[in-house]
Design a protein around this motif. Sequence first.
Motif, mmCIF file in Angstrom:
data_model
loop_
_atom_site.group_PDB
_atom_site.id
_atom_site.type_symbol
_atom_site.label_atom_id
_atom_site.label_comp_id
_atom_site.label_asym_id
_atom_site.label_seq_id
_atom_site.Cartn_x
_atom_site.Cartn_y
_atom_site.Cartn_z
ATOM 1 N N ILE A 89 34.451 -34.702 -48.733
ATOM 2 C CA ILE A 89 33.331 -34.421 -47.841
ATOM 3 C C ILE A 89 32.375 -33.480 -48.580
ATOM 4 C CG2 ILE A 89 32.635 -33.531 -45.584
ATOM 5 C CD1 ILE A 89 34.582 -35.979 -45.500
ATOM 6 N N LEU A 90 31.100 -33.854 -48.629
ATOM 7 C CA LEU A 90 30.154 -33.104 -49.450
ATOM 8 C C LEU A 90 29.463 -31.974 -48.705
ATOM 9 C CD1 LEU A 90 28.437 -35.950 -51.509
ATOM 10 C CD2 LEU A 90 30.553 -34.685 -51.977
ATOM 11 N N GLY A 91 29.241 -30.891 -49.450
ATOM 12 C CA GLY A 91 28.450 -29.777 -48.963
ATOM 13 C C GLY A 91 26.964 -30.100 -49.142
ATOM 14 N N ALA A 92 26.119 -29.376 -48.430
ATOM 15 C CA ALA A 92 24.675 -29.627 -48.443
ATOM 16 C C ALA A 92 24.083 -29.562 -49.845
ATOM 17 C CB ALA A 92 23.976 -28.627 -47.526
ATOM 18 N N VAL A 123 34.120 -29.517 -53.309
ATOM 19 C CA VAL A 123 33.619 -30.226 -52.131
ATOM 20 C C VAL A 123 33.869 -29.394 -50.875
ATOM 21 C CG1 VAL A 123 33.777 -32.528 -53.151
ATOM 22 C CG2 VAL A 123 35.748 -31.587 -51.926
ATOM 23 N N LEU A 124 33.198 -29.745 -49.794
ATOM 24 C CA LEU A 124 33.325 -29.008 -48.536
ATOM 25 C C LEU A 124 34.720 -29.176 -47.934
ATOM 26 C CD1 LEU A 124 31.616 -27.210 -46.679
ATOM 27 C CD2 LEU A 124 30.955 -29.283 -45.444
ATOM 28 N N ALA A 125 35.262 -30.380 -48.045
ATOM 29 C CA ALA A 125 36.632 -30.661 -47.583
ATOM 30 C C ALA A 125 37.131 -31.883 -48.339
ATOM 31 C CB ALA A 125 36.659 -30.930 -46.080
ATOM 32 N N THR A 167 20.761 -31.517 -43.645
ATOM 33 C CA THR A 167 21.807 -30.496 -43.686
ATOM 34 C C THR A 167 22.273 -30.181 -42.273
ATOM 35 O OG1 THR A 167 20.899 -29.509 -45.693
ATOM 36 C CG2 THR A 167 22.298 -28.097 -44.337
ATOM 37 N N ILE A 168 23.580 -30.051 -42.118
ATOM 38 C CA ILE A 168 24.151 -29.540 -40.874
ATOM 39 C C ILE A 168 24.643 -28.132 -41.195
ATOM 40 C CG2 ILE A 168 25.897 -29.799 -39.085
ATOM 41 C CD1 ILE A 168 25.971 -32.811 -39.763
ATOM 42 N N PRO A 169 23.984 -27.124 -40.635
ATOM 43 C CA PRO A 169 24.390 -25.744 -40.926
ATOM 44 C C PRO A 169 25.825 -25.477 -40.473
ATOM 45 C CG PRO A 169 22.257 -25.803 -39.815
ATOM 46 C CD PRO A 169 22.838 -27.184 -39.738
ATOM 47 N N GLU A 170 26.524 -24.665 -41.238
ATOM 48 C CA GLU A 170 27.910 -24.332 -40.904
ATOM 49 C C GLU A 170 28.019 -23.762 -39.496
ATOM 50 O OE1 GLU A 170 31.748 -22.009 -42.743
ATOM 51 O OE2 GLU A 170 29.767 -21.496 -43.490
ATOM 52 N N SER A 171 27.010 -23.052 -39.052
ATOM 53 C CA SER A 171 27.049 -22.473 -37.708
ATOM 54 C C SER A 171 27.147 -23.551 -36.632
ATOM 55 C CB SER A 171 25.804 -21.618 -37.452
ATOM 56 O OG SER A 171 24.628 -22.428 -37.526
ATOM 57 N N GLN A 172 26.772 -24.795 -36.955
ATOM 58 C CA GLN A 172 26.860 -25.904 -36.014
ATOM 59 C C GLN A 172 28.179 -26.660 -36.140
ATOM 60 O OE1 GLN A 172 24.319 -26.458 -33.739
ATOM 61 N NE2 GLN A 172 23.664 -24.513 -34.606
#
Length: 179
Positions: A89-92, A123-125, A167-172
Amino acid sequence: MMIARPRPGEAPEVMGRTSAPRSHHFRGSLGRFATGVAIVTFDGAAKRHGITVNSFMSVSMEPPLVLVSIARTAKAHDELAGRPFTVNILGAEQRQLAMHFAGRPGPEPRWVEGGTAPRLSSVLAYFECTPWAEYDGGDHTLYLGEVVDFNYRNGDALAFANSAFTTIPESQLGMEDLL
């Protein structure tokens, strides 16, 4: 083409076929659903492969199963059958990595030797999987994998909607309390 009258503040609803080919309109309609961006990585018979996908989902918690949908036209499609794979899973900040494995090569990615299948660095995950099942999905094949290793890091997620990266911010992303 018939257009229904919108209520105040609403966009008009298009009913019936448009002048665009039906498959293009169908694809555009599906594109309104925002998805994360992932890369499926695995070792093929002769070399290492990566395929950028946005069709990924969890299937089961027990046993832990995930599904990826791979287009039959993907160069490495046939080599994935029966092989362990990792869903990355990719980060922004990893848009270039998504493009690299979507056919627009860039700098060679950094690989990590996973215990089951290769994965990409930072990667993000990730979800390392052993093959569970595969199903015909028309012009795609649906590959189910049993997750044998996984992890994640903090950061914003790379997403795809309306034929563009976003981008989906981490806060979301912190919805685990809601689900």
